[in-house]
Design an enzyme around this catalytic site. Structure first.
Site, PDB file in Angstrom:
ATOM      1  N   ALA A  73      58.641  84.143   4.787  1.00 38.31           N
ATOM      2  CA  ALA A  73      58.280  82.750   4.502  1.00 38.31           C
ATOM      3  C   ALA A  73      59.396  81.811   4.944  1.00 38.31           C
ATOM      4  O   ALA A  73      60.565  82.199   4.985  1.00 38.31           O
ATOM      5  CB  ALA A  73      58.036  82.590   3.008  1.00 38.31           C
ATOM      6  N   GLY A 112      57.839  88.009   3.422  1.00 38.52           N
ATOM      7  CA  GLY A 112      56.486  87.738   3.891  1.00 38.52           C
ATOM      8  C   GLY A 112      56.216  88.390   5.234  1.00 38.52           C
ATOM      9  O   GLY A 112      55.057  88.657   5.582  1.00 38.52           O
ATOM     10  N   GLU A 115      55.069  91.700   4.333  1.00 37.79           N
ATOM     11  CA  GLU A 115      53.735  91.556   3.727  1.00 37.79           C
ATOM     12  C   GLU A 115      52.674  91.311   4.803  1.00 37.79           C
ATOM     13  O   GLU A 115      51.574  91.848   4.742  1.00 37.79           O
ATOM     14  CB  GLU A 115      53.755  90.418   2.693  1.00 37.79           C
ATOM     15  CG  GLU A 115      54.584  90.792   1.470  1.00 37.79           C
ATOM     16  CD  GLU A 115      54.802  89.624   0.515  1.00 37.79           C
ATOM     17  OE1 GLU A 115      55.259  88.559   0.992  1.00 37.79           O
ATOM     18  OE2 GLU A 115      54.518  89.762  -0.677  1.00 37.79           O
ATOM     19  N   GLU A 135      63.192  89.220  -1.377  1.00 42.35           N
ATOM     20  CA  GLU A 135      62.844  88.058  -2.204  1.00 42.35           C
ATOM     21  C   GLU A 135      63.681  87.943  -3.466  1.00 42.35           C
ATOM     22  O   GLU A 135      64.050  86.842  -3.864  1.00 42.35           O
ATOM     23  CB  GLU A 135      61.355  88.092  -2.579  1.00 42.35           C
ATOM     24  CG  GLU A 135      60.422  87.660  -1.467  1.00 42.35           C
ATOM     25  CD  GLU A 135      59.963  88.809  -0.592  1.00 42.35           C
ATOM     26  OE1 GLU A 135      60.661  89.848  -0.559  1.00 42.35           O
ATOM     27  OE2 GLU A 135      58.922  88.672   0.067  1.00 42.35           O
TER      28      GLU A 135
HETATM   29  N1  T1G Z   1      63.281  80.652   6.388  1.00 43.51           N
HETATM   30  C1  T1G Z   1      63.899  79.587   6.958  1.00 43.51           C
HETATM   31  N2  T1G Z   1      64.995  79.703   7.723  1.00 43.51           N
HETATM   32  C2  T1G Z   1      65.476  80.925   7.932  1.00 43.51           C
HETATM   33  C3  T1G Z   1      64.877  82.079   7.378  1.00 43.51           C
HETATM   34  C4  T1G Z   1      63.725  81.913   6.572  1.00 43.51           C
HETATM   35  N3  T1G Z   1      63.090  82.956   6.019  1.00 43.51           N
HETATM   36  N4  T1G Z   1      65.595  83.155   7.765  1.00 43.51           N
HETATM   37  C5  T1G Z   1      66.586  82.697   8.538  1.00 43.51           C
HETATM   38  N5  T1G Z   1      66.517  81.361   8.654  1.00 43.51           N
HETATM   39  C6  T1G Z   1      67.387  80.473   9.437  1.00 43.51           C
HETATM   40  C7  T1G Z   1      68.822  80.489   8.958  1.00 43.51           C
HETATM   41  O1  T1G Z   1      69.031  79.539   7.936  1.00 43.51           O
HETATM   42  C8  T1G Z   1      69.568  80.141  10.223  1.00 43.51           C
HETATM   43  O2  T1G Z   1      69.445  78.755  10.423  1.00 43.51           O
HETATM   44  C9  T1G Z   1      68.745  80.822  11.320  1.00 43.51           C
HETATM   45  O3  T1G Z   1      67.442  81.025  10.755  1.00 43.51           O
HETATM   46  C10 T1G Z   1      69.284  82.157  11.772  1.00 43.51           C
HETATM   47  O4  T1G Z   1      69.516  82.960  10.608  1.00 43.51           O
HETATM   48  C11 T1G Z   1      55.890  85.157   0.863  1.00 43.51           C
HETATM   49  C12 T1G Z   1      58.117  84.114  -0.456  1.00 43.51           C
HETATM   50  C13 T1G Z   1      66.426  87.396   9.390  1.00 43.51           C
HETATM   51  C14 T1G Z   1      68.304  88.972   8.832  1.00 43.51           C
HETATM   52  O5  T1G Z   1      64.913  86.372   2.697  1.00 43.51           O
HETATM   53  O6  T1G Z   1      67.927  87.616   5.998  1.00 43.51           O
HETATM   54  O7  T1G Z   1      58.965  85.755   2.492  1.00 43.51           O
HETATM   55  O8  T1G Z   1      71.809  78.155  10.161  1.00 43.51           O
HETATM   56  O9  T1G Z   1      72.030  83.029  10.796  1.00 43.51           O
HETATM   57  O10 T1G Z   1      72.338  86.721  11.012  1.00 43.51           O
HETATM   58  O11 T1G Z   1      56.731  86.899  -0.458  1.00 43.51           O
HETATM   59  O12 T1G Z   1      68.287  85.243   8.510  1.00 43.51           O
HETATM   60  O13 T1G Z   1      70.815  78.438  12.436  1.00 43.51           O
HETATM   61  O14 T1G Z   1      70.131  76.511  10.980  1.00 43.51           O
HETATM   62  O15 T1G Z   1      70.781  84.429   9.096  1.00 43.51           O
HETATM   63  O16 T1G Z   1      70.542  87.057  12.823  1.00 43.51           O
HETATM   64  C15 T1G Z   1      62.179  86.380   2.609  1.00 43.51           C
HETATM   65  C16 T1G Z   1      66.058  85.664   5.227  1.00 43.51           C
HETATM   66  C17 T1G Z   1      61.704  84.955   2.544  1.00 43.51           C
HETATM   67  C18 T1G Z   1      65.021  86.712   5.059  1.00 43.51           C
HETATM   68  C19 T1G Z   1      68.601  87.121  10.535  1.00 43.51           C
HETATM   69  N6  T1G Z   1      62.973  86.549   3.782  1.00 43.51           N
HETATM   70  N7  T1G Z   1      66.740  85.771   6.497  1.00 43.51           N
HETATM   71  O17 T1G Z   1      70.002  87.107  10.366  1.00 43.51           O
HETATM   72  O18 T1G Z   1      70.608  84.936  11.571  1.00 43.51           O
HETATM   73  S1  T1G Z   1      60.768  84.655   1.083  1.00 43.51           S
HETATM   74  C20 T1G Z   1      64.316  86.525   3.752  1.00 43.51           C
HETATM   75  C21 T1G Z   1      67.670  86.706   6.780  1.00 43.51           C
HETATM   76  C22 T1G Z   1      59.236  85.330   1.405  1.00 43.51           C
HETATM   77  C23 T1G Z   1      57.052  86.078   0.611  1.00 43.51           C
HETATM   78  C24 T1G Z   1      58.301  85.421   0.245  1.00 43.51           C
HETATM   79  C25 T1G Z   1      68.408  86.577   8.074  1.00 43.51           C
HETATM   80  C26 T1G Z   1      67.928  87.522   9.193  1.00 43.51           C
HETATM   81  P1  T1G Z   1      70.606  77.893  11.032  1.00 43.51           P
HETATM   82  P2  T1G Z   1      70.836  83.831  10.435  1.00 43.51           P
HETATM   83  P3  T1G Z   1      70.943  86.504  11.491  1.00 43.51           P
END
Ligand code: T1G
Ligand code: NAD
Length: 708
Positions: A73, A112, A115, A135
């Site tokens: 997400a 997500g 999912e 999450e």
């Molecule tokens: N949403 C928005 N922005 C995100 C994002 C996300 N999920 N993931 C990364 N970014 C942005 C981040 O802020 C950065 O931005 C850029 O992307 C690169 O990220 C429905 C509700 C995938 C392993 O928790 O763990 O799904 O600083 O520097 O080191 O049940 O990002 O460049 O402006 O971290 O290569 C669950 C979160 C969401 C994964 C990549 N997902 N992301 O790492 O790059 S909740 C997460 C990460 C959800 C569902 C629920 C890592 C990465 P900027 P980065 P990276």
């Protein structure tokens, strides 16, 4: 919910559609991480429906463009009102699509993203892909039926491992857990196409991950597993609600049918998402990424390559730093003042690796590989070709200057020369070299091979490339980098020192070490501040106080009791007693009535009135002393952002992430309240509590540290 018919297709900027033979290839193209924002969700619905209505299409392959399948997400949407289509509606709808949908996964399928993959009927992945439901780390739980579908696909225990702990797993493990149907060698799309053709030829039935619809067992049957994960969650994420909410959601799915469990999740999810903990954890997520954005160090500045490293000094810190290099697969040359010190240090490193082998963390072969990367010597010429050298000798400015001038004379040009000093003035260290621009601080936290924080210190001479290289090293070592300016204790130790100071004074005034530490542990710190002092050794600060005695301002209160403990030989764990007692070789702090007696004596000698001290005063004094110092650090430009201070507390000192950080916590408390307390303590305890100008200005303007 309105789904699109074949003849009524909305075009999508972020979701591509291509027909290849009888397969529809649907691509997600939403850089940088293909987050599942509104536009992506709308596009997914329309393009998959288009494929389902198109008679030429027999099966659908869903793949991510760029570096990843999808990171889940869009976290930035969490602060906005929810907009349909919800990811859950899409996934549930795909259960009814007759044509097989195959997810082709590279990079990450997180949250997500996983999912969504579970909503497809098959999943193939390249070996380097990672899978997970992180999450809980954002204060929520998989809210698009992950808590219901994953147990059906992977079994309850594997599902709990992913959902409750939030750590990602490799594609190989996901294959073993039944989450991935096939690992693809070579090109992912080609492999996914062959896989799709195979299932069409073999008429393989679609696998719908919401099946069976009824609950998948009685919680009683799984009592032990559920308890195991409840205990793990309480231990590993103490004080945090989300892992327990995630667990509760999975347990619901055992006893009730899919639809009912999903409905219950829809009620539970917004409560989690809107909680203070989730907001703090989301703040922490972005703060961590913000910390790598450094003024002057844009994308045009490259880190220098580090193909081999050097470490000077193989004591406590040097050993940990050497392990960081070896763990990252980088050859490292170690320099000590004597053969004996080298042998001693290497023996400790070997024991440390052996411990990891014994606990099943690494294999024998991995240990051998790491040890093979370490070379030792007492001769400076051996580090001449190192790309980056980290000095970790005794905390003595003259010694460090001497070492840096020797390094300057032997080490190749272009190498980065770093010091792990905790408190010394790195400007002075840099200025003894002919290349001060290549000198930086790399401040590790003990134990260096474990703690995730790396404070990169920028001197007035450091070049942007040298700073980029330091931050790059943090990534290579799988740590979080944050930049600090030169100042006594830089950012992390400087902002924490007032907390230690107040804890010391509070014992003089009548609180017991156990009371103080309990307050801080209850707040969420992993250990009490005085137990940490005992672990590090009370003599470290004692020596520093003595060396800085000539600078002491008589108007500032002095920690007489801490000195007295040291004078009595109570240096902490290593001498069997300090703020606590430990018994022979013990590590568990035992309250010691003797400390109270010594404190009473010191109080009488120094005219301190002893009294009952409330837990709330302990919390306010320990925490707000640090906040006030953090504000001074910001005011002086020693840290770029309040969020950088917060990251250092989280990864350097184990500050509870679900509270965001020390500065975020101050904002949450309300800065006028914080200032009021600081002023009150200033009037009672004097100069050390002088309120920060920044804090006063923020209160006057109604703003905050972290929200601008
Ligand atoms: N949403 C928005 N922005 C995100 C994002 C996300 N999920 N993931 C990364 N970014 C942005 C981040 O802020 C950065 O931005 C850029 O992307 C690169 O990220 C429905 C509700 C995938 C392993 O928790 O763990 O799904 O600083 O520097 O080191 O049940 O990002 O460049 O402006 O971290 O290569 C669950 C979160 C969401 C994964 C990549 N997902 N992301 O790492 O790059 S909740 C997460 C990460 C959800 C569902 C629920 C890592 C990465 P900027 P980065 P990276
Ligand atoms: P330590 O006493 O455990 O180790 C220092 C090592 O340096 C010893 O093995 C010593 O033999 C070696 N040494 C001394 N002079 C040398 C020389 N001329 N050439 C080569 N080696 C020499 O100290 P430590 O705790 O590892 O601290 C090292 C540095 O790291 C200090 O600057 C300290 O402030 C900093 N630091 C310590 C901690 C901590 O908690 N221990 C945390 C962060 C930073």
């Amino acid at each position: 919910m309105l789904f699109f018919r074949g003849e009524n297709i909305a075009m999508s900027e972020v979701i591509g559609f291509e027909l290849r033979g009888r397969l529809a290839i649907i691509t997600i193209d939403n850089p940088p991480v293909n987050a599942l924002g509104l536009e992506v969700r709308q596009g997914l619905i329309s393009q998959v429906d288009r494929a389902s209505w198109d008679e030429k299409v027999a099966a659908i392959v869903l793949i991510g463009l760029g570096r990843t399948f999808t990171a889940g997400a869009d976290i930035r949407e969490f602060d906005k009102p929810v907009q349909e289509p919800h990811l859950l509606s899409i996934i549930d709808h795909w259960d009814t699509i007759e044509k097989p949908i195959i997810a082709a996964i590279h990079g990450t399928a997180l949250g997500g993203g996983l999912e969504l993959a579970l909503g497809c009927h098959f999943r193939v992945a390249v070996q380097a892909a990672m899978f997970g439901t992180p999450e809980v780390k954002l204060g929520i739980f998989p809210g698009a039926a992950g808590t219901q579908r994953l147990p059906r696909v992977a079994g309850l225990e594997h599902a709990l491992e992913l959902i409750v702990l939030g750590e990602p797993i490799s594609a190989m493990k996901a294959f073993q857990y039944g989450i991935v149907d096939q690992i693809i060698e070579g090109d992912l799309l080609d492999g996914a196409i062959s896989f799709a053709e195979k299932i069409l030829e073999e008429k393989m039935p679609r696998r719908v991950s919401s099946q069976p619809k009824q609950g998948i067992g009685s919680p009683d049957d799984f009592k032990d597993i559920i308890q195991k994960y409840r205990d793990l969650a309480s231990r590993k994420m103490r004080g945090q609600d989300s892992p327990h909410q995630a667990l509760a959601s999975v347990v619901d799915g055992l006893e009730m049918p899919y639809e009912q469990a999903v409905l219950k999740d829809r009620e539970r999810f917004p409560i989690c998402k809107d909680s203070d903990q989730s907001k703090a954890l989301r703040y922490a997520f972005f703060a961590e990424r913000e910390a790598s954005k450094i003024p002057g160090v844009g994308k045009n500045i490259s880190a220098r390559a580090i193909t081999n490293g050097g470490v000077i000094g193989l004591g406590t810190m040097g050993q940990g730093i050497v392990m960081c290099f070896a763990n990252a697969g980088i050859p490292v040359q170690v320099l000590e003042s004597s053969q004996e010190a080298l042998e001693n240090g290497i023996k400790n490193i070997q024991q440390n690796y052996q411990g990891m082998v014994d606990r099943g963390r690494i294999s024998d072969q991995e240990m051998v590989n790491c040890l093979d990367l370490i070379s030792t010597s007492t001769d400076y010429s051996t580090v001449a070709d190192s790309d980056l050298i980290i000095e970790a000798v005794f905390e003595n400015l003259e010694l460090k200057k001497d070492i840096f001038s020797k390094l300057d004379s032997v080490v190749k040009k272009g190498a980065v020369l770093a010091t792990n000093t905790s408190y010394m003035d790195i400007n002075q260290i840099a200025s003894v070299t002919s290349r001060p621009e290549d000198v930086i601080g790399l401040h590790f936290f003990v134990p260096a091979q474990v703690m995730k924080m790396l404070e990169v210190v920028r001197t007035k001479y450091s070049s942007n490339e040298a700073i980029a290289t330091g931050m790059g090293l943090a990534k290579i070592f799988k740590k979080v980098g944050g930049v600090a300016g030169v100042s006594h204790g830089f950012v992390a130790n400087r902002s924490r020192a007032p907390m230690v100071r107040e804890a010391n004074f509070l014992v003089e005034e009548g609180a017991s070490p156990a009371q103080i530490d309990k307050v801080l542990r209850d707040f969420g710190m992993p250990m009490g501040v005085l137990a940490v002092s005992d672990m590090s050794g009370l003599d470290v600060s004692w020596r520093m106080r003595k060396s800085l005695a000539h600078l002491h301002d008589d108007e500032e209160r002095y920690p007489y009791l801490a000195d007295r403990l040291c004078e009595m030989g109570r240096l902490g764990r290593k001498t069997g007693s300090g703020w606590y007692t430990y018994g022979e070789g013990g590590t568990v702090p035992i309250p010691d009535p003797q400390v109270d007696i010594i404190a009473q004596e010191v109080a009488i000698e120094t005219g301190i009135e002893r009294r009952q001290i409330s837990d709330s005063e302990i919390a306010d004094r320990c925490l707000f002393a640090a906040v006030n110092e953090g504000a001074k650090i910001l005011e002086e430009g020693i840290a770029y952002r309040a969020s950088d201070i917060d990251i250092m507390w989280q990864y350097g000192f184990g500050f509870p992430r679900w509270r965001g950080g020390i500065m975020y916590h101050a904002d949450k408390t309300g800065l006028p309240n914080v200032l009021q307390k600081v002023e009150e303590f200033y009037s009672v305890h004097g100069k050390l509590w002088k309120p920060s100008e920044l804090l006063k200005n923020l209160v006057a303007s109604g703003s905050s540290f972290t929200q601008g």
